[in-house]
Design a protein around this motif. Sequence first.
Motif, PDB file in Angstrom:
ATOM      1  N   ASP A 265       0.821  -1.328  -0.045  1.00  0.00           N
ATOM      2  CA  ASP A 265      -0.030  -0.376   0.041  1.00  0.00           C
ATOM      3  C   ASP A 265       0.778   1.409  -0.383  1.00  0.00           C
ATOM      4  OD1 ASP A 265      -2.128   1.085  -0.188  1.00  0.00           O
ATOM      5  OD2 ASP A 265      -3.421   1.542   1.972  1.00  0.00           O
ATOM      6  N   GLY A 266       1.498   1.015  -0.544  1.00  0.00           N
ATOM      7  CA  GLY A 266       2.945   2.248  -0.779  1.00  0.00           C
ATOM      8  C   GLY A 266       4.015   2.593   0.323  1.00  0.00           C
ATOM      9  N   TYR A 267       4.393   1.629   2.040  1.00  0.00           N
ATOM     10  CA  TYR A 267       4.511   1.556   2.977  1.00  0.00           C
ATOM     11  C   TYR A 267       5.640   0.734   2.219  1.00  0.00           C
ATOM     12  CZ  TYR A 267       1.374   4.833   4.990  1.00  0.00           C
ATOM     13  OH  TYR A 267       0.816   5.807   4.780  1.00  0.00           O
ATOM     14  N   HIS A 268       7.188   1.477   2.626  1.00  0.00           N
ATOM     15  CA  HIS A 268       8.381   0.442   1.954  1.00  0.00           C
ATOM     16  C   HIS A 268       8.470  -0.409   3.437  1.00  0.00           C
ATOM     17  CE1 HIS A 268       9.990   2.413  -1.623  1.00  0.00           C
ATOM     18  NE2 HIS A 268       8.754   3.002  -0.578  1.00  0.00           N
ATOM     19  N   SER A 269       9.302  -1.672   3.326  1.00  0.00           N
ATOM     20  CA  SER A 269      10.216  -2.772   4.236  1.00  0.00           C
ATOM     21  C   SER A 269      11.664  -2.142   3.321  1.00  0.00           C
ATOM     22  CB  SER A 269       9.052  -3.901   3.787  1.00  0.00           C
ATOM     23  OG  SER A 269      10.089  -4.958   2.828  1.00  0.00           O
ATOM     24  N   ASP A 270      12.374  -2.723   4.436  1.00  0.00           N
ATOM     25  CA  ASP A 270      13.611  -2.219   4.149  1.00  0.00           C
ATOM     26  C   ASP A 270      14.510  -2.902   5.319  1.00  0.00           C
ATOM     27  OD1 ASP A 270      16.428  -1.351   3.334  1.00  0.00           O
ATOM     28  OD2 ASP A 270      15.938   0.511   4.338  1.00  0.00           O
ATOM     29  N   LEU A 271      15.482  -4.049   5.107  1.00  0.00           N
ATOM     30  CA  LEU A 271      16.447  -4.756   5.541  1.00  0.00           C
ATOM     31  C   LEU A 271      17.706  -5.187   4.972  1.00  0.00           C
ATOM     32  CD1 LEU A 271      12.888  -7.606   7.036  1.00  0.00           C
ATOM     33  CD2 LEU A 271      14.678  -5.777   8.763  1.00  0.00           C
ATOM     34  N   THR A 272      18.228  -5.372   5.754  1.00  0.00           N
ATOM     35  CA  THR A 272      19.607  -5.614   5.336  1.00  0.00           C
ATOM     36  C   THR A 272      20.443  -6.855   6.539  1.00  0.00           C
ATOM     37  OG1 THR A 272      20.198  -3.894   4.855  1.00  0.00           O
ATOM     38  CG2 THR A 272      22.142  -5.295   4.950  1.00  0.00           C
ATOM     39  N   ARG A 273      20.910  -8.191   6.314  1.00  0.00           N
ATOM     40  CA  ARG A 273      21.258  -8.803   6.717  1.00  0.00           C
ATOM     41  C   ARG A 273      22.995  -9.026   6.344  1.00  0.00           C
ATOM     42  NH1 ARG A 273      18.004  -7.468  10.083  1.00  0.00           N
ATOM     43  NH2 ARG A 273      16.926  -8.911  11.510  1.00  0.00           N
ATOM     44  N   THR A 274      24.085  -9.036   7.006  1.00  0.00           N
ATOM     45  CA  THR A 274      25.357  -9.298   6.711  1.00  0.00           C
ATOM     46  C   THR A 274      25.541 -10.535   7.442  1.00  0.00           C
ATOM     47  OG1 THR A 274      24.985  -7.325   6.370  1.00  0.00           O
ATOM     48  CG2 THR A 274      27.790  -8.599   6.298  1.00  0.00           C
ATOM     49  N   TYR A 275      26.483 -11.814   6.634  1.00  0.00           N
ATOM     50  CA  TYR A 275      26.835 -13.181   7.620  1.00  0.00           C
ATOM     51  C   TYR A 275      27.727 -13.749   6.738  1.00  0.00           C
ATOM     52  CZ  TYR A 275      22.461 -14.464   4.410  1.00  0.00           C
ATOM     53  OH  TYR A 275      22.214 -14.720   4.261  1.00  0.00           O
ATOM     54  N   MET A 276      28.292 -15.282   7.314  1.00  0.00           N
ATOM     55  CA  MET A 276      28.917 -15.884   6.551  1.00  0.00           C
ATOM     56  C   MET A 276      27.976 -17.476   7.023  1.00  0.00           C
ATOM     57  SD  MET A 276      33.114 -15.383   7.058  1.00  0.00           S
ATOM     58  CE  MET A 276      33.683 -14.154   6.234  1.00  0.00           C
ATOM     59  N   LEU A 277      27.855 -17.757   6.024  1.00  0.00           N
ATOM     60  CA  LEU A 277      27.734 -19.369   6.003  1.00  0.00           C
ATOM     61  C   LEU A 277      28.094 -20.370   6.521  1.00  0.00           C
ATOM     62  CD1 LEU A 277      26.206 -19.574   1.871  1.00  0.00           C
ATOM     63  CD2 LEU A 277      24.748 -18.403   4.795  1.00  0.00           C
ATOM     64  N   ASP A 278      29.606 -20.117   6.308  1.00  0.00           N
ATOM     65  CA  ASP A 278      30.481 -20.956   6.831  1.00  0.00           C
ATOM     66  C   ASP A 278      31.075 -20.572   8.359  1.00  0.00           C
ATOM     67  OD1 ASP A 278      31.021 -23.147   4.823  1.00  0.00           O
ATOM     68  OD2 ASP A 278      32.038 -21.359   3.529  1.00  0.00           O
ATOM     69  N   GLU A 279      31.576 -21.230   8.983  1.00  0.00           N
ATOM     70  CA  GLU A 279      32.912 -20.994  10.475  1.00  0.00           C
ATOM     71  C   GLU A 279      33.432 -18.925  10.438  1.00  0.00           C
ATOM     72  OE1 GLU A 279      32.756 -20.594  14.061  1.00  0.00           O
ATOM     73  OE2 GLU A 279      31.440 -21.906  13.318  1.00  0.00           O
ATOM     74  N   PRO A 280      32.851 -18.299  10.165  1.00  0.00           N
ATOM     75  CA  PRO A 280      33.745 -17.136  10.278  1.00  0.00           C
ATOM     76  C   PRO A 280      35.076 -17.188  10.831  1.00  0.00           C
ATOM     77  CG  PRO A 280      31.866 -16.965  12.225  1.00  0.00           C
ATOM     78  CD  PRO A 280      31.819 -18.150  11.319  1.00  0.00           C
ATOM     79  N   ASP A 281      36.289 -16.586  10.314  1.00  0.00           N
ATOM     80  CA  ASP A 281      37.291 -16.282  10.918  1.00  0.00           C
ATOM     81  C   ASP A 281      37.355 -15.192  11.510  1.00  0.00           C
ATOM     82  OD1 ASP A 281      37.573 -13.260   9.740  1.00  0.00           O
ATOM     83  OD2 ASP A 281      38.380 -14.172   8.012  1.00  0.00           O
ATOM     84  N   ALA A 282      38.182 -15.024  12.861  1.00  0.00           N
ATOM     85  CA  ALA A 282      38.446 -14.249  13.996  1.00  0.00           C
ATOM     86  C   ALA A 282      38.034 -12.711  14.007  1.00  0.00           C
ATOM     87  CB  ALA A 282      39.599 -14.397  14.553  1.00  0.00           C
ATOM     88  N   GLU A 283      38.531 -12.154  12.611  1.00  0.00           N
ATOM     89  CA  GLU A 283      38.577 -11.118  12.373  1.00  0.00           C
ATOM     90  C   GLU A 283      36.591 -10.618  11.890  1.00  0.00           C
ATOM     91  OE1 GLU A 283      39.714  -6.882  11.901  1.00  0.00           O
ATOM     92  OE2 GLU A 283      39.754  -8.641  13.364  1.00  0.00           O
ATOM     93  N   PHE A 284      35.947 -11.606  11.430  1.00  0.00           N
ATOM     94  CA  PHE A 284      34.949 -11.083  10.513  1.00  0.00           C
ATOM     95  C   PHE A 284      34.096 -11.185  11.764  1.00  0.00           C
ATOM     96  CE2 PHE A 284      30.924 -12.142   9.037  1.00  0.00           C
ATOM     97  CZ  PHE A 284      30.767 -11.824   8.330  1.00  0.00           C
ATOM     98  N   ALA A 285      34.447 -12.528  12.795  1.00  0.00           N
ATOM     99  CA  ALA A 285      33.007 -12.275  13.774  1.00  0.00           C
ATOM    100  C   ALA A 285      32.995 -11.150  15.060  1.00  0.00           C
ATOM    101  CB  ALA A 285      33.510 -13.619  15.016  1.00  0.00           C
ATOM    102  N   ARG A 286      34.560 -10.589  15.048  1.00  0.00           N
ATOM    103  CA  ARG A 286      34.929  -9.081  15.730  1.00  0.00           C
ATOM    104  C   ARG A 286      33.754  -7.840  14.964  1.00  0.00           C
ATOM    105  NH1 ARG A 286      38.838  -5.386  17.070  1.00  0.00           N
ATOM    106  NH2 ARG A 286      39.120  -5.221  14.249  1.00  0.00           N
ATOM    107  N   ILE A 287      34.624  -7.911  14.691  1.00  0.00           N
ATOM    108  CA  ILE A 287      33.715  -6.682  13.840  1.00  0.00           C
ATOM    109  C   ILE A 287      32.251  -6.711  13.769  1.00  0.00           C
ATOM    110  CG2 ILE A 287      33.385  -5.413  11.860  1.00  0.00           C
ATOM    111  CD1 ILE A 287      35.831  -4.539  12.780  1.00  0.00           C
ATOM    112  N   TRP A 288      31.830  -8.358  13.120  1.00  0.00           N
ATOM    113  CA  TRP A 288      30.281  -8.547  13.901  1.00  0.00           C
ATOM    114  C   TRP A 288      29.607  -8.517  14.498  1.00  0.00           C
ATOM    115  CZ3 TRP A 288      26.300 -10.114  15.293  1.00  0.00           C
ATOM    116  CH2 TRP A 288      24.697 -10.973  15.006  1.00  0.00           C
ATOM    117  N   SER A 289      30.548  -9.031  15.813  1.00  0.00           N
ATOM    118  CA  SER A 289      30.312  -8.227  16.913  1.00  0.00           C
ATOM    119  C   SER A 289      29.969  -6.594  17.547  1.00  0.00           C
ATOM    120  CB  SER A 289      30.673  -8.900  18.374  1.00  0.00           C
ATOM    121  OG  SER A 289      30.418 -10.218  17.453  1.00  0.00           O
ATOM    122  N   ILE A 290      30.837  -5.840  16.973  1.00  0.00           N
ATOM    123  CA  ILE A 290      31.100  -4.298  16.975  1.00  0.00           C
ATOM    124  C   ILE A 290      29.623  -3.712  16.243  1.00  0.00           C
ATOM    125  CG2 ILE A 290      32.320  -2.086  17.297  1.00  0.00           C
ATOM    126  CD1 ILE A 290      34.819  -3.703  16.633  1.00  0.00           C
TER     127      ILE A 290
END
Length: 380
Positions: free
Chosen positions: A238-263
Amino acid sequence: MNLPVSAPRISSEERLQRLARLRDTMAMQRIDATLLGSTESLRYFTGLVWHPSERLLGAVITQTEIFYIVPGFERSRVETLPHLPGEIRVWQEEESSADLVASLVPQNGILALDEVLPLFVYNALAGAFGADRLVDAGPLIRPLRARKSPAEIAIIQYAMNLTLEVHRRTHAMIAPGIAASDVVRFIDEQHRSLGASAGSSFCIVSFGAATSLPHGADGEQYYCPGDAVLVDTGCRIDGYHSDLTRTYMLDEPDAEFARIWSIEREAQQAVFDAARLGAACASLDDAARRVLTEHGLGPDYVLPGLPHRAGHGLGLEIHEHPYIVRGNDTVLEEGMCFSNEPMIVMPNRFGIRLEDHIHMAAEGPRWFTEPAKGPQYPFG
């Protein structure tokens, strides 16, 4: 996911209430009429939806009337479209639409202009009225549109729920070798299948280093194991927007990605915690940046860090007031809706954007969607 059978709608009664509030503001500011162009404000007040062109089509709102300003050959089409009752005034191809508008405003009266009218319309009106009789309608309209009604919030919630389900389905279908364009196509199909008849209103799918580009990369991409995945999409109900973003890894993330994701998640939570009725929008952006600087990122817009504002208002436009940005002293009021997305960019490596939206209730901030749980768990 259990969506209601049909989405909520905006009633004619609500549109009339909006017009009453606009007219009250016009009276207080001694404005005789407001001209709406082919914009989202025309939809907001009258229900008429029209795409802009080189011909002016809009509405003049006075204290007692709605006059629809319509090119003569479009009259029959306008008559078939949903809109509040009002008199249709036409102008022919050799005539001046500005002169028609002027004929509906008292002599020496003041006309407020929809703030997104194109310059060519303003120039014609300035010739017909004189620039001193034209004022910006933005300060009249923006506060009304920024404070969403319960019906508007219900529609946005419906759209957000729909897009969140699309995200879930997308997360489950990404596999090694898949093209980003195939994911974009899948997302559009899923939006349509769930009830967003026009499909995705936009879609960004990025893999690997391309996730560090906030609005995506040109050209095709293919998912490889170990890539970061960023999906940012939405639809309209009805004219109104949704807007969603997700960022992730499908595999086990390395330590740096996990650290920045937590920040990133910590900064997102800081924005939510700072969102209090009466708080300045700028204070929410400040809260996100404090988290980043505490972790050695930034400062300001310096990379690695947050290169843009922490959020934007959302409604009939995907980016609208209020903006969650440094220097914005607009205070949060009940009904305001805005994104919470303090993206962290690690240049040429990866970027992490977690975007959920907030609406301000009488009791304080409320999530439209539950934030992500972890770098491998993008859903609450």
